[in-house]
Design a protein around this motif. Sequence first.
Motif, short mmCIF file in Angstrom:
data_model
loop_
_atom_site.label_atom_id
_atom_site.label_comp_id
_atom_site.label_asym_id
_atom_site.label_seq_id
_atom_site.Cartn_x
_atom_site.Cartn_y
_atom_site.Cartn_z
N GLU A 1 1.70 5.81 -10.66
CA GLU A 1 3.37 6.41 -10.58
C GLU A 1 4.29 7.90 -9.80
OE1 GLU A 1 5.52 3.08 -11.13
OE2 GLU A 1 4.72 2.23 -12.57
N LYS A 2 3.40 8.27 -10.19
CA LYS A 2 4.15 9.67 -9.25
C LYS A 2 4.05 9.52 -8.09
CE LYS A 2 5.17 12.12 -13.99
NZ LYS A 2 5.63 13.36 -14.95
N ILE A 3 2.54 9.11 -8.08
CA ILE A 3 2.42 9.32 -7.18
C ILE A 3 2.54 9.02 -5.64
CG2 ILE A 3 0.03 9.18 -5.44
CD1 ILE A 3 0.13 12.47 -6.06
N ILE A 4 2.44 6.98 -5.82
CA ILE A 4 2.80 6.97 -5.46
C ILE A 4 4.68 6.98 -5.05
CG2 ILE A 4 3.78 4.20 -5.39
CD1 ILE A 4 1.80 3.38 -7.18
N GLU B 1 -0.32 18.46 -8.74
CA GLU B 1 -0.41 17.92 -10.36
C GLU B 1 -0.85 16.76 -10.50
OE1 GLU B 1 0.01 18.17 -14.67
OE2 GLU B 1 0.12 20.03 -13.01
N GLU B 2 -0.86 15.79 -9.78
CA GLU B 2 -1.14 15.03 -10.29
C GLU B 2 -1.83 13.99 -9.43
OE1 GLU B 2 0.70 13.18 -13.25
OE2 GLU B 2 2.14 14.87 -13.36
N ILE C 1 0.67 -0.96 -0.18
CA ILE C 1 0.09 0.47 -0.18
C ILE C 1 1.18 1.35 0.29
CG2 ILE C 1 -2.01 -0.83 1.27
CD1 ILE C 1 -0.94 0.17 4.04
N ALA C 2 0.30 2.00 -0.06
CA ALA C 2 0.73 3.62 -0.49
C ALA C 2 0.30 4.53 0.48
CB ALA C 2 1.10 4.57 -1.64
#
Length: 366
Positions: free
Chosen positions: A231-234, A212-213, A117-118
């Motif tokens: 991917e960027k948020i993780i 942004e994401e 999880i992130a």
Amino acid sequence: MAKILISPSKYVQGAGEMKNIGKYAAAAGKKALVLISQGGYKRIGKMIEDSFAENNCELVFDYFNGECSTNEINRLLKVVKDNGCDLTIGIGGGKIFDTAKAVAHYAGTQVFICPTIASTDAPCSALSVIYTDEGVFEKYLFLPANPNLVMMDTEIIAKSPVRLTVAGMGDALATYFEARACQRSEATSCAGGNTTGAAMALAELCFDTLMEEGVKAKIALEAGVCTPAVEKIIEANTLLSGIGFESAGLAGAHAIHNGLTVLEECHHMYHGEKVAFGTLAQLVLENVPHEELEEIIMWCIEVGLPVTLEELGAGNVTDEQLMEVAKAASAEGDTLQNMPFTVTPESVFAAIKAADAYGRYYLGEE
């Protein structure tokens, strides 16, 4: 005071990376303890076994008992020693990470952290939070080193409940604002020194990535897919926030989170959800420009983070209860002292009330 930055030795992120865990393990040791939940084993146990089978490293699975307690750490320490393990791997969520880190520390092995999880920025840190067997907070265990490897299999994480990743955004939201406050006050960070320019740059990149994401990632996750935004948020939730909070410092947002834990009404909320509201209260304390406060509140509303006490489950608390929250947040030794001005329980109380009022205003409730 010296400037200090600490971080994991290696960070790996990508879809399907868990299939490579055996390769990384074989480069670090000959036999690994893999700490995982029973549910986690049912979902990905065979993938892990197959990866180890393809590489020159044995593994011993053990199921996590549910609490990062001294008894659980000692139990697993015996498993490591009895089986001659020279590597400890924690796969799952926060309490599994903290237990694996502590076991590796006492056993003198390397440690790999593999979140499924992130939801927080804990995986990268040199810290374990120790509880009693009943789940009551006991102490912080500060470790001499960060994990040797942090692996984020984004394909697995993208299948976790969306609310968990959004909560991770809430935890990450505080990173830049707390780092900025610590830089202004020259506070000592969790790394034991002043912040570096590198840590500040990562904290700022964390914030910019969220803005942004974040909404794009939430929508994609709700559609059940892993996109570049996800991917960027993780990465922001885990690596950027992890290094940012530890090497730049904590301030008002996390202290106010700690204060909110005195309210039973908030116990069902995730860490990052309470931190997000704590961030709004910190921004009120700082009296940031209207445009900045509005941007953060509207972003929280859009991704689904709480902006009112009602959304935290605490809509009916009294002013007396909120003053207890403010007093707990202002406790000596907590991170409100890292703000670049004097903070009192009264000013924290006012900031919480005002943050709640602003949240209700932007939700159209007033």
